[in-house]
Write an enzyme that holds these catalytic residues in place. Sequence first.
Site, mmCIF file in Angstrom:
data_model
loop_
_atom_site.group_PDB
_atom_site.id
_atom_site.type_symbol
_atom_site.label_atom_id
_atom_site.label_comp_id
_atom_site.label_asym_id
_atom_site.label_seq_id
_atom_site.Cartn_x
_atom_site.Cartn_y
_atom_site.Cartn_z
ATOM 1 N N TYR A 106 0.830 -1.023 0.030
ATOM 2 C CA TYR A 106 0.002 -0.126 -0.143
ATOM 3 C C TYR A 106 1.141 1.360 -0.066
ATOM 4 C CZ TYR A 106 -3.579 3.323 2.001
ATOM 5 O OH TYR A 106 -4.567 4.047 2.192
ATOM 6 N N LYS A 150 1.310 4.192 -2.737
ATOM 7 C CA LYS A 150 1.023 5.684 -2.407
ATOM 8 C C LYS A 150 2.111 6.691 -2.694
ATOM 9 C CE LYS A 150 -3.193 5.269 -0.830
ATOM 10 N NZ LYS A 150 -4.342 5.835 -1.733
#
Length: 320
Positions: free
Chosen positions: A141, A145
């Site tokens: 994740y 990002k």
Amino acid sequence: MKKIMVTGALGQIGSELLMELGRFYGSDNVIATDIRLGAKEIAHSGPFEILDVTDGKRMAEIAAQYQVDTIIHLAALLSATGEEKPLFAWNLNMGGLVNALEVARERGCQFFTPSSIGAFGPSTPKVQTPQDTIQRPTTMYGVNKVAGELLCDYYFHKFGVDTRGVRFPGLISYVTPPGGGTTDYAVEIYYEAVKRGKYTCYIQKGTYMDMMYMPDALHAIITLMEADSYRLKHRNAFNVTAMSIAPEDVASAIARQMPAFKMDYQVDPVRQAIAESWPDSIDASAAKEEWGFKAEYDLDRITTDMLAKLQQRYCLPEAK
Ligand code: AKB
């Protein structure tokens, strides 16, 4: 008047953002899209289209059909699910983002997508993490990002797309529960307090992370989108937060209003490791200076509102 397409519109942020955008710009000007039909699109009286964000052709067709000039791209897998399915997270999070940026480039749209405190990692300064600092996240994740922040910068510099974004902390809300995040405990705890009067927390006592209430998050999105471009030095990944808290702080705030509330711990090693790799607290001064970011809700105000709204929903007596 803007014509705004929202992806992931039935998720935790989207389902409330639709209502707020509808109030601000008119529901007919807000085109909600999601991969599934759900109960929540009923709250949105404007157009709704099924969209898998990895299908760039369909995304472009919807944008053309509604003459979209603004894209708010929310569809993404969160941190804990991203660790369970890293390749799927890469494909969805990066594939969806690049498709949405391409549509924005082709149509000259303004563009917003959220980054996260997950864009930081264990080598980032942990306390009052600066706006510009080391970003070496250890989760899929987080990798998505950071890459997303850079990609949005790239589309601005290379193609002139008006990209904007914030790094959200954990978001607390009562309308749509989050799913698959590390900060989800700070929402679950209120549901469990109202339904059962107790909660078993998967994050260890003393683990600090930033959090914010959904109305402040929605206000931040709209304020940043409306901000004068010339004031923005950072554009894509502004640190925003209301407070840095640990599970026991939320438990104490609930117990102040529901004295019988009890919390114990059963730590989930995966989510605990993610939480420990993230900052304890972040510095939001760039967002304050460049576009006037301000969070209105502190923990006690959030707690009063969350308990009242959930008690109404589950038809239980009011907290004292
Ligand atoms: C998560 O926990 O994955 C999200 C986030 C902080 O980005 N809520």
